[in-house]
Design an enzyme around this catalytic site. Structure first.
Site, PDB file in Angstrom:
ATOM      1  N   LEU A 295      26.984  78.215  26.228  1.00  0.00           N
ATOM      2  CA  LEU A 295      27.554  77.590  25.023  1.00  0.00           C
ATOM      3  C   LEU A 295      29.057  77.373  25.123  1.00  0.00           C
ATOM      4  O   LEU A 295      29.688  76.954  24.159  1.00  0.00           O
ATOM      5  CB  LEU A 295      27.245  78.463  23.799  1.00  0.00           C
ATOM      6  CG  LEU A 295      25.758  78.528  23.415  1.00  0.00           C
ATOM      7  CD1 LEU A 295      25.542  79.548  22.313  1.00  0.00           C
ATOM      8  CD2 LEU A 295      25.247  77.164  22.971  1.00  0.00           C
ATOM      9  N   ARG A 296      29.648  77.692  26.294  1.00  0.00           N
ATOM     10  CA  ARG A 296      31.099  77.526  26.418  1.00  0.00           C
ATOM     11  C   ARG A 296      31.527  76.077  26.161  1.00  0.00           C
ATOM     12  O   ARG A 296      32.551  75.818  25.558  1.00  0.00           O
ATOM     13  CB  ARG A 296      31.586  77.967  27.799  1.00  0.00           C
ATOM     14  CG  ARG A 296      31.810  79.446  27.919  1.00  0.00           C
ATOM     15  CD  ARG A 296      32.761  79.799  29.056  1.00  0.00           C
ATOM     16  NE  ARG A 296      32.740  81.221  29.286  1.00  0.00           N
ATOM     17  CZ  ARG A 296      32.037  81.820  30.247  1.00  0.00           C
ATOM     18  NH1 ARG A 296      31.308  81.088  31.078  1.00  0.00           N
ATOM     19  NH2 ARG A 296      32.056  83.120  30.395  1.00  0.00           N
ATOM     20  N   GLY A 297      30.729  75.147  26.684  1.00  0.00           N
ATOM     21  CA  GLY A 297      31.068  73.732  26.519  1.00  0.00           C
ATOM     22  C   GLY A 297      31.146  73.339  25.054  1.00  0.00           C
ATOM     23  O   GLY A 297      32.080  72.649  24.624  1.00  0.00           O
TER      24      GLY A 297
END
Length: 357
Positions: A295-297
């Site tokens: 989920l970093r993006g």
């Protein structure tokens, strides 16, 4: 708290002794400049990886950015650049002093930029504990490293793709958590290490491992300027600066101050900026369609969109804001297909247009 600062004449002398090329005089490389500014507005974006040809002004731009930033309050003679007002950014000694209501000597200081040399050891980066002194005298004798110096500043690693993977891991861990912990023989010491990590490199010398690359918030790609007119302008600018650095800088005083004010205003406005729920869903849909792991993006794109909106003095994020930042936030998170000719940034833009059409 006592307050002391550099006098204007001292500040001028320091600038004249080590003149830095003005940020607003840098021609081109808009992607790199934008990524750096957004990280300064919101350091939680997670740093920038700048990949490009040799001689494209990567180091010059990072140094110019630091010169642009406003001064901060620090506790005098503290090796960790402790914030006198925020416990999260204080060393243990400073926090204990504030809890005991001791008066702290507060000074204004320029935000530090720490260069990490390629041959640096882990002890040099993280700091060392003098075990003998700790055991014989019963004190935690800690020799701070580069991470201590970089607290509340910028840590710059040139040719980060040539750095030992273990060290890159250490840097990314500290940048993400905001703390550095050193443990030796059962003795543990922690200190704040909240900094903006900026790495640069030349792709011809090898890429970072994908799992390390993914942990940089943004990825800026820069190339050698092709337009002859722009190349001539860059060469002229450099020649003028090398001949008369002080007078060259003076010509950019107004634009530098205007940009500094704009960054300060954006930092203050950031908490009021809103990102519509529907747009957040679409950002996540883009990440999903691009098969971005984790989920970093999503998180970084949300933060970057809020930051660019604040930078432009607005409080409602628009699709155009997202369009400008999403390639920087996602291109290095895509799975590489060696047979694909399309640039990863273009691929992100194409999916954006489909989702936001």
């Amino acid at each position: 708290m006592a307050n002391s600062a550099m006098t204007p004449s001292e500040a001028t002398q320091e600038k004249e002794a080590r003149p830095v090329f003005p940020f607003t005089a840098i021609v081109g490389q808009e992607e790199m400049k934008l990524a750096l500014i957004l990280n300064v507005i919101d350091p939680k974006i997670g740093g920038v990886m700048i990949m490009g040809d040799r001689g494209t002004g990567k180091s010059t731009t990072v140094r110019a950015l630091v010169d642009l930033l406003p001064e901060i309050d620090v506790v005098a003679n503290d090796p960790f650049n402790s914030d006198p007002y925020d416990p999260e950014l204080m060393s243990t000694e400073v926090r204990e002093a504030t809890q005991n209501n001791s008066e702290l000597d507060v000074v204004k200081a320029k935000i530090t930029m720490v260069d990490l040399p390629l041959g640096a050891t882990e002890d040099r980066v993280c700091g060392t504990i003098d075990i003998e002194k700790a055991l014989t005298e019963g004190v935690k004798a800690f020799e701070p490293g580069l991470l201590a110096k970089a607290n509340r500043g910028i840590l710059y690693v040139d040719e980060v793709n040539l750095l030992d993977d273990h060290l890159v891991d250490v840097l990314l861990d500290s940048a993400a958590s905001g703390w550095n912990t050193v443990e030796r023989e059962g003795i543990s010491i922690s200190h704040p290490a909240r900094f903006i990590l900026v790495g640069s490199g030349n792709p011809e010398e090898g890429e970072l491992r994908p799992q390390l690359l993914d942990r940089f918030g943004m990825h800026a790609q820069i190339g050698t300027v092709k337009e002859p007119d722009l190349r001539v302008k860059i060469v002229e600018q450099r020649a003028l600066f090398d001949e008369e650095p002080v007078s060259f800088r003076n010509n950019y005083d107004q634009s530098q101050q205007a940009l500094t004010d704009k960054i300060v205003a954006a930092r203050n406005l950031l908490k009021d900026v809103q990102l519509d729920y529907d747009y957040r869903v679409k950002i996540s849909q883009i990440c999903s369609e691009l098969n971005v792991d984790g989920l970093r993006g999503d998180i970084v794109t949300n933060r970057a969109a809020l930051a660019i909106c604040a930078f432009e003095g607005r409080t409602e994020v628009t699709p155009q804001d997202i369009y400008r930042v999403i390639p920087l936030c996602l291109r290095h998170r895509l799975r590489k297909d060696p047979l694909e000719s399309i640039d990863s940034g273009d691929k992100v833009r194409d999916i954006f247009k489909e989702v936001f059409s």
